[in-house]
Scaffold this active site. Structure first.
Site, short mmCIF file in Angstrom:
data_model
loop_
_atom_site.label_atom_id
_atom_site.label_comp_id
_atom_site.label_asym_id
_atom_site.label_seq_id
_atom_site.Cartn_x
_atom_site.Cartn_y
_atom_site.Cartn_z
N GLY A 259 0.84 -1.18 0.00
CA GLY A 259 0.00 0.00 0.00
C GLY A 259 0.88 1.24 0.00
O GLY A 259 2.06 1.18 0.35
N TYR A 260 0.28 2.37 -0.36
CA TYR A 260 1.04 3.60 -0.51
C TYR A 260 0.55 4.65 0.48
O TYR A 260 -0.62 4.99 0.51
CB TYR A 260 0.95 4.11 -1.95
CG TYR A 260 1.72 3.21 -2.86
CD1 TYR A 260 3.05 3.47 -3.15
CD2 TYR A 260 1.15 2.05 -3.37
CE1 TYR A 260 3.78 2.61 -3.94
CE2 TYR A 260 1.88 1.19 -4.16
CZ TYR A 260 3.20 1.47 -4.45
OH TYR A 260 3.94 0.62 -5.22
N ILE A 261 1.49 5.13 1.29
CA ILE A 261 1.21 6.21 2.23
C ILE A 261 1.26 7.53 1.49
O ILE A 261 0.46 8.43 1.71
CB ILE A 261 2.22 6.17 3.39
CG1 ILE A 261 2.06 4.86 4.18
CG2 ILE A 261 2.06 7.39 4.31
CD1 ILE A 261 3.19 4.57 5.15
N GLU B 184 -3.16 5.13 1.24
CA GLU B 184 -4.20 5.59 0.34
C GLU B 184 -5.12 4.42 0.04
O GLU B 184 -4.77 3.26 0.28
CB GLU B 184 -3.55 6.10 -0.96
CG GLU B 184 -2.62 7.28 -0.74
CD GLU B 184 -1.80 7.62 -1.98
OE1 GLU B 184 -1.81 6.86 -2.96
OE2 GLU B 184 -1.12 8.66 -1.94
#
Length: 158
Positions: free
Chosen positions: A28-30, A81
């Site tokens: 996942g992307y912060i 996100e």
């Protein structure tokens, strides 16, 4: 400080007879924009946080650190996100280089991409016969963009 130098390719098929081992990956992307990426990843039973800088050619700064499972789960749930990438990564050695083949799942099912990491941007390497075409500079194939614009939404336009 690590520098990642990487080329990305679409492939004709996964050469399963050459695969040495595979990992299940969830990431996942912060933060993900044109200048920086902060990512959390689960690779089998290990967890990592990764920070990548802006591309300069095909090179960019990369920092990756192992983190506890609890921290990774908190980051996935509270900071990432919307959406995650799920894939199986297969590892193949070919002519002195390690190729990482990502077989995507979920909304990116059907997309298969091979990456090779190099020691310099000018390093010579042999291309296996299962490679189809290079897509290194095509941002739609970047993992961070596949969350926002998954393969299922544009695969029929290829």
């Amino acid at each position: 400080m690590a520098i990642e130098i990487e080329k990305k390719f679409l492939i004709k098929h996964i050469p399963f007879n050459q695969v040495e081992y595979s990992h299940k990956i969830t990431q996942g992307y912060i933060l993900s924009d044109q200048k920086k990426v902060i990512r959390v990843r689960q690779k089998n039973d290990e967890f990592f946080i990764t920070i990548k800088g802006n591309n300069k050619g095909i090179s960019r700064l990369e920092f990756e650190y192992k983190i506890p499972e609890k921290d990774a789960n908190d980051l996935f749930q509270n900071f990432c996100e919307k959406g995650v990438i799920k894939k199986t990564r297969h590892y193949v050695h070919f002519k002195k280089h390690l190729w990482e083949i990502d077989e995507f799942h979920g909304q990116n099912e059907g997309l298969i991409v091979a990456e090779i990491e190099l020691n310099s941007e000018n390093e010579k390497f042999q291309i296996p016969n299962w490679i189809f075409k290079e897509v290194t500079t095509q941002s739609k194939y970047y993992n961070m963009n596949l969350i926002k614009n998954p393969y299922c939404d544009w695969k029929d336009t290829l």
